[in-house]
Scaffold this motif. Structure first.
Motif, short mmCIF file in Angstrom:
data_model
loop_
_atom_site.label_atom_id
_atom_site.label_comp_id
_atom_site.label_asym_id
_atom_site.label_seq_id
_atom_site.Cartn_x
_atom_site.Cartn_y
_atom_site.Cartn_z
N UNK A 234 51.58 20.43 49.60
CA UNK A 234 50.61 21.51 49.44
C UNK A 234 51.32 22.85 49.62
N UNK A 235 51.60 23.57 48.56
CA UNK A 235 52.27 24.85 48.72
C UNK A 235 51.35 25.90 49.32
N UNK A 236 51.95 26.95 49.85
CA UNK A 236 51.20 28.14 50.22
C UNK A 236 51.17 29.06 49.00
N UNK A 237 50.08 29.78 48.83
CA UNK A 237 49.93 30.67 47.68
C UNK A 237 49.79 32.11 48.16
N UNK A 238 50.58 32.98 47.59
CA UNK A 238 50.49 34.41 47.88
C UNK A 238 49.54 35.03 46.86
N UNK A 239 48.54 35.77 47.36
CA UNK A 239 47.50 36.32 46.48
C UNK A 239 47.30 37.81 46.73
N UNK A 240 46.83 38.47 45.69
CA UNK A 240 46.37 39.85 45.80
C UNK A 240 44.96 39.89 45.23
N UNK A 241 44.09 40.66 45.86
CA UNK A 241 42.74 40.80 45.33
C UNK A 241 42.76 41.56 44.01
N UNK A 242 41.90 41.19 43.09
CA UNK A 242 41.89 41.89 41.80
C UNK A 242 41.51 43.36 41.96
N UNK A 243 40.74 43.69 43.01
CA UNK A 243 40.42 45.10 43.27
C UNK A 243 41.71 45.88 43.53
N UNK A 244 42.57 45.31 44.38
CA UNK A 244 43.83 45.99 44.71
C UNK A 244 44.76 46.02 43.50
N UNK A 245 44.83 44.91 42.76
CA UNK A 245 45.73 44.82 41.61
C UNK A 245 45.37 45.86 40.54
N UNK A 246 44.09 46.04 40.30
CA UNK A 246 43.65 46.97 39.25
C UNK A 246 43.92 48.43 39.61
N UNK A 247 44.15 48.71 40.86
CA UNK A 247 44.44 50.08 41.29
C UNK A 247 45.93 50.38 41.29
N UNK A 248 46.75 49.38 40.95
CA UNK A 248 48.19 49.60 40.85
C UNK A 248 48.56 49.99 39.41
N UNK A 249 49.55 50.86 39.28
CA UNK A 249 50.05 51.20 37.95
C UNK A 249 50.92 50.06 37.43
N UNK A 250 51.26 50.07 36.17
CA UNK A 250 52.13 49.05 35.59
C UNK A 250 53.48 49.01 36.31
N UNK A 251 54.01 50.19 36.64
CA UNK A 251 55.28 50.26 37.36
C UNK A 251 55.18 49.63 38.73
N UNK A 252 54.08 49.89 39.44
CA UNK A 252 53.88 49.34 40.78
C UNK A 252 53.71 47.82 40.72
N UNK A 253 53.04 47.34 39.69
CA UNK A 253 52.89 45.89 39.53
C UNK A 253 54.25 45.23 39.31
N UNK A 254 55.08 45.89 38.52
CA UNK A 254 56.42 45.35 38.26
C UNK A 254 57.24 45.31 39.55
N UNK A 255 57.20 46.39 40.32
CA UNK A 255 57.91 46.40 41.61
C UNK A 255 57.45 45.24 42.48
N UNK A 256 56.13 45.08 42.57
CA UNK A 256 55.57 44.04 43.43
C UNK A 256 55.98 42.65 42.96
#
Length: 325
Positions: A234-256
């Motif tokens: 059973x792996x662990x899964x790293x998640x981000x809420x879609x609310x937080x994801x949608x507030x990131x720019x494309x550049x910030x998403x790439x960094x993350x």
């Protein structure tokens, strides 16, 4: 009541990611339930350092370990309402929020560790990460959590019949409950933070988890038998809420995404070392480590796979995983 206290505290305290200035510092808050000595937490610290460096300090990660912000289930609920940005949970808990994930909780699904990595890092794993998006949960990647095995207080588990009459702690996972039932045990859902006391007080006779979790939780002080049947990966899964994801720019998403990928590689290396250390240390502490014949366990849970034969969604997915080279 605890969830409501956490919720109202976080609604006022957490950083809101929306910001008109692209150069302003954004902070993502990540809550999880593991100890700071765990390989996943160490990988997250490495991720935070990499993210800050990669973004020139414009995107930061604040980490709250040890259930400071709630249990795994509570953290997922906080992500869904936008009051927490990121979390790490076991697939066993996530299946309650992203139903297709329950396939990963099936016992003896993978041939070995490499097979599990091939599936998780490939198209199937990517598809499963996306399954949570319609529930406001975006999967970013999988941390290694090894194989789960039974540990008990009163007797070793050498064969499935040894589980008969034994109360075994499981996560809040229907798949885990069904597995323990199929093997003859009595599954008892209890949160991770309450398990040590529950073992001490005899609420349950044992539990099931991977070697580092068994060791770092100090459950070996109570349970002196560890049977490495390795029933689930059973792996662990790293998640981000879609609310937080949608507030990131494309550049910030790439960094993350890049920082996440680096942390996963680092964590898997740490995990392999932690498994070896954990088994060595619990054995030194007087735990009897048993390596039972897995065949009777595999045969005993075959009925679980049979129950999916008429499921037009799950059964093809199971076959696809089993046939992955």
């Amino acid at each position: 009541m605890r969830f409501h206290r956490i919720y109202f505290g976080l609604v006022t305290a957490l950083v809101v990611l929306s910001c008109s200035d692209e150069n302003a510092v954004k902070t993502l808050r990540l809550g999880h339930g593991l100890d700071v000595s765990h390989s996943v937490h160490k990988a997250m610290v490495s991720m935070a350092e990499d993210l800050a460096e990669r973004s020139g300090g414009r995107l930061k990660l604040e980490i709250y370990p040890s259930q400071q912000l709630g249990t795994e289930r509570e953290c997922l609920e906080l992500l869904q309402i936008g009051s927490l940005d990121m979390t790490k949970v076991s697939v066993g808990v996530l299946e309650n929020f992203a139903p297709k994930m329950k396939v990963l909780g099936l016992p003896f699904l993978f041939r070995d560790r490499q097979h599990s990595f091939d599936v998780l890092d490939g198209p199937i794993g990517e598809m499963l990460l996306k399954d949570g998006e319609k529930y406001w949960l975006k999967g970013l990647g999988y941390y290694d959590a090894g194989s789960r095995s039974f540990y008990t207080m009163n007797k070793p588990i050498l064969k499935p019949s040894d589980l008969e009459g034994e109360k075994i702690r499981v996560m809040e996972s229907a798949t885990a409950v069904n597995m323990v039932k199929a093997l003859g045990g009595s599954p008892t859902p209890i949160s991770w933070g309450e398990l040590y006391t529950s073992l001490q007080q005899g609420v349950v006779d044992g539990a099931e988890n991977n070697p580092p979790s068994f060791y770092l939780s100090r459950h070996y002080e109570v349970c002196k038998y560890y049977s490495l049947d390795e029933h689930t990966v059973l792996p662990d899964v790293l998640l981000i809420g879609t609310y937080a994801w949608e507030k990131l720019t494309e550049q910030e998403r790439e960094w993350l995404n890049v920082s996440v990928e680096k942390s996963i590689k680092y964590q898997r290396k740490l995990w392999a070392e932690a498994e070896t250390e954990a088994l060595r240390e619990v054995e030194k502490a007087g735990v009897e480590i048993i390596r039972p014949d897995k065949t009777p366990f595999v045969e005993k849970v075959s009925e679980i796979f049979e129950s999916y034969k008429d499921d037009d969604e799950m059964y093809p997915l199971i076959k696809q995983i089993q046939e992955t080279n």
